[in-house]
Scaffold this motif. Structure first.
Motif, mmCIF file in Angstrom:
data_model
loop_
_atom_site.group_PDB
_atom_site.id
_atom_site.type_symbol
_atom_site.label_atom_id
_atom_site.label_comp_id
_atom_site.label_asym_id
_atom_site.label_seq_id
_atom_site.Cartn_x
_atom_site.Cartn_y
_atom_site.Cartn_z
ATOM 1 N N ALA A 124 -4.913 11.361 -0.435
ATOM 2 C CA ALA A 124 -5.195 11.702 0.964
ATOM 3 C C ALA A 124 -6.041 10.613 1.619
ATOM 4 O O ALA A 124 -5.804 10.242 2.779
ATOM 5 N N VAL A 125 -6.999 10.068 0.891
ATOM 6 C CA VAL A 125 -7.840 8.983 1.419
ATOM 7 C C VAL A 125 -6.986 7.751 1.692
ATOM 8 O O VAL A 125 -7.045 7.152 2.770
ATOM 9 N N TYR A 126 -6.155 7.372 0.721
ATOM 10 C CA TYR A 126 -5.339 6.169 0.876
ATOM 11 C C TYR A 126 -4.296 6.336 1.977
ATOM 12 O O TYR A 126 -4.010 5.391 2.714
ATOM 13 N N SER A 127 -3.762 7.535 2.106
ATOM 14 C CA SER A 127 -2.780 7.792 3.170
ATOM 15 C C SER A 127 -3.423 7.700 4.548
ATOM 16 O O SER A 127 -2.828 7.168 5.490
ATOM 17 N N ALA A 128 -4.643 8.211 4.684
ATOM 18 C CA ALA A 128 -5.353 8.113 5.964
ATOM 19 C C ALA A 128 -5.635 6.653 6.308
ATOM 20 O O ALA A 128 -5.466 6.230 7.454
ATOM 21 N N ALA A 129 -6.045 5.874 5.314
ATOM 22 C CA ALA A 129 -6.286 4.445 5.541
ATOM 23 C C ALA A 129 -4.983 3.739 5.931
ATOM 24 O O ALA A 129 -4.958 2.923 6.858
ATOM 25 N N ARG A 189 -2.504 6.841 -14.280
ATOM 26 C CA ARG A 189 -2.841 7.409 -12.961
ATOM 27 C C ARG A 189 -4.079 6.746 -12.377
ATOM 28 O O ARG A 189 -4.148 6.463 -11.183
ATOM 29 N N VAL A 190 -5.071 6.472 -13.209
ATOM 30 C CA VAL A 190 -6.298 5.827 -12.758
ATOM 31 C C VAL A 190 -5.992 4.414 -12.241
ATOM 32 O O VAL A 190 -6.471 4.023 -11.178
ATOM 33 N N TYR A 191 -5.196 3.649 -12.985
ATOM 34 C CA TYR A 191 -4.872 2.287 -12.546
ATOM 35 C C TYR A 191 -4.124 2.292 -11.215
ATOM 36 O O TYR A 191 -4.354 1.432 -10.362
ATOM 37 N N LYS A 192 -3.253 3.257 -11.043
ATOM 38 C CA LYS A 192 -2.519 3.339 -9.770
ATOM 39 C C LYS A 192 -3.486 3.624 -8.615
ATOM 40 O O LYS A 192 -3.351 3.063 -7.525
ATOM 41 N N ALA A 225 1.313 6.438 -7.120
ATOM 42 C CA ALA A 225 0.236 7.341 -7.547
ATOM 43 C C ALA A 225 0.657 8.800 -7.392
ATOM 44 O O ALA A 225 0.363 9.641 -8.257
ATOM 45 N N MET A 226 1.371 9.104 -6.315
ATOM 46 C CA MET A 226 1.798 10.482 -6.058
ATOM 47 C C MET A 226 2.748 11.001 -7.125
ATOM 48 O O MET A 226 2.675 12.163 -7.518
ATOM 49 N N VAL A 227 3.653 10.160 -7.581
ATOM 50 C CA VAL A 227 4.695 10.617 -8.503
ATOM 51 C C VAL A 227 4.357 10.346 -9.969
ATOM 52 O O VAL A 227 5.173 10.621 -10.848
ATOM 53 N N CYS A 228 3.164 9.837 -10.238
ATOM 54 C CA CYS A 228 2.785 9.487 -11.602
ATOM 55 C C CYS A 228 2.640 10.740 -12.465
ATOM 56 O O CYS A 228 1.776 11.577 -12.213
ATOM 57 N N LEU A 229 3.503 10.862 -13.455
ATOM 58 C CA LEU A 229 3.437 11.983 -14.398
ATOM 59 C C LEU A 229 3.193 11.493 -15.817
ATOM 60 O O LEU A 229 3.458 12.205 -16.784
ATOM 61 N N ASP A 230 2.696 10.279 -15.934
ATOM 62 C CA ASP A 230 2.422 9.704 -17.248
ATOM 63 C C ASP A 230 1.359 10.553 -17.949
ATOM 64 O O ASP A 230 0.322 10.871 -17.362
ATOM 65 N N PRO A 231 1.595 10.936 -19.209
ATOM 66 C CA PRO A 231 0.604 11.746 -19.917
ATOM 67 C C PRO A 231 -0.678 10.975 -20.240
ATOM 68 O O PRO A 231 -1.675 11.572 -20.636
ATOM 69 N N LEU A 257 0.827 -1.204 0.000
ATOM 70 C CA LEU A 257 0.000 0.000 0.000
ATOM 71 C C LEU A 257 0.863 1.256 0.000
ATOM 72 O O LEU A 257 0.595 2.207 -0.749
ATOM 73 N N CYS A 258 1.901 1.264 0.801
ATOM 74 C CA CYS A 258 2.815 2.413 0.839
ATOM 75 C C CYS A 258 3.438 2.640 -0.543
ATOM 76 O O CYS A 258 3.490 3.772 -1.040
ATOM 77 N N TRP A 259 3.891 1.574 -1.165
ATOM 78 C CA TRP A 259 4.503 1.659 -2.494
ATOM 79 C C TRP A 259 3.496 2.171 -3.517
ATOM 80 O O TRP A 259 3.808 3.041 -4.334
ATOM 81 N N GLU A 260 2.256 1.651 -3.461
ATOM 82 C CA GLU A 260 1.242 2.066 -4.425
ATOM 83 C C GLU A 260 0.854 3.533 -4.256
ATOM 84 O O GLU A 260 0.654 4.245 -5.247
ATOM 85 N N ILE A 261 0.774 3.999 -3.028
ATOM 86 C CA ILE A 261 0.476 5.420 -2.788
ATOM 87 C C ILE A 261 1.584 6.285 -3.376
ATOM 88 O O ILE A 261 1.322 7.295 -4.050
ATOM 89 N N THR A 262 2.822 5.893 -3.140
ATOM 90 C CA THR A 262 3.959 6.638 -3.694
ATOM 91 C C THR A 262 3.912 6.653 -5.213
ATOM 92 O O THR A 262 4.130 7.697 -5.845
#
Length: 197
Positions: free
Chosen positions: A158-163, A50-53, A39-45, A32-37
């Motif tokens: 923010a939701v995933y980080s709180a969880a 981003r949605v899949y992450k 998603a945070m750094v996803c800059l794919d055009p 979960l920590c890895w997946e949140i990270t």
């Protein structure tokens, strides 16, 4: 209880040989920590990246409850009930309701993660939806995902980080393997405890 002693769960046999990981809930916290990270750094055009992450985060954040429940013995489940201000759990469904009541972020993860993975959601809340937002700042295109709860919009991260924080606290509270390392990730927990002393 040793993790090597776990043979049968309430819903079938636990087969750690299929897990591709360490075989206890800390692997899901790490995932979960890895997946949140990610998603945070996803800059794919491509917005799909981003949605899949985000989808992966929701699924993992919700399914932490399976891991916590299945790897808790009766004493740990009693302690978990006390931690969540519940007299006792008769089933995993009781735990599921209690954790969602205690943490609205986990409830949102359940709605999104279950819909993403299983298409239909038992106890669906139609007021919970998602929205993908496009932004273009100085020619840099990025996407974010919002989880809409009625009139309130939350950035998915923010939701995933709180969880993640709630699951981490439970993990530490129940003293699962490597709980000390999980505890060390949260220096503010020590600060809060020191201020209470």
């Amino acid at each position: 209880m040793k993790f090597s002693d776990v043979k049968v769960s309430s819903r079938g046999e636990i087969d750690l040989t299929k897990m591709m990981q360490s075989g206890h809930p800390v692997a899901w916290l790490s995932k979960l920590c890895w997946e949140i990270t990610e998603a945070m750094v996803c800059l794919d055009p491509n917005p799909v990246a981003r949605v899949y992450k985000s989808m992966n985060c929701a699924i993992t954040a919700w399914h932490m409850h399976d891991w916590i429940w299945q790897f808790s013995d009766d004493q740990m489940k009693s302690e978990l009930a006390r931690h969540l201000n519940v007299q006792k759990f008769k089933s995993m469904q009781d735990f599921s309701r209690a954790i969602q009541k205690a943490c609205p972020a986990i409830s949102l993860c359940r709605q999104v993660g279950t819909a993403v993975k299983h298409v239909s959601v038992a106890y669906n809340r139609p007021d919970v939806t998602t929205r993908v937002v496009h932004s273009d700042q100085d020619g840099i295109i990025s996407y974010s995902v919002l989880i809409v709860d009625g009139e309130t919009e939350h950035l998915d991260i923010a939701v995933y980080s709180a969880a993640f924080e709630v699951w981490s606290r439970i993990y530490v509270h129940l003293e699962f393997p490597l709980w000390e390392q999980v505890y060390a990730l949260w220096p503010q927990w020590q600060e809060m405890e020191n201020s209470k002393s």
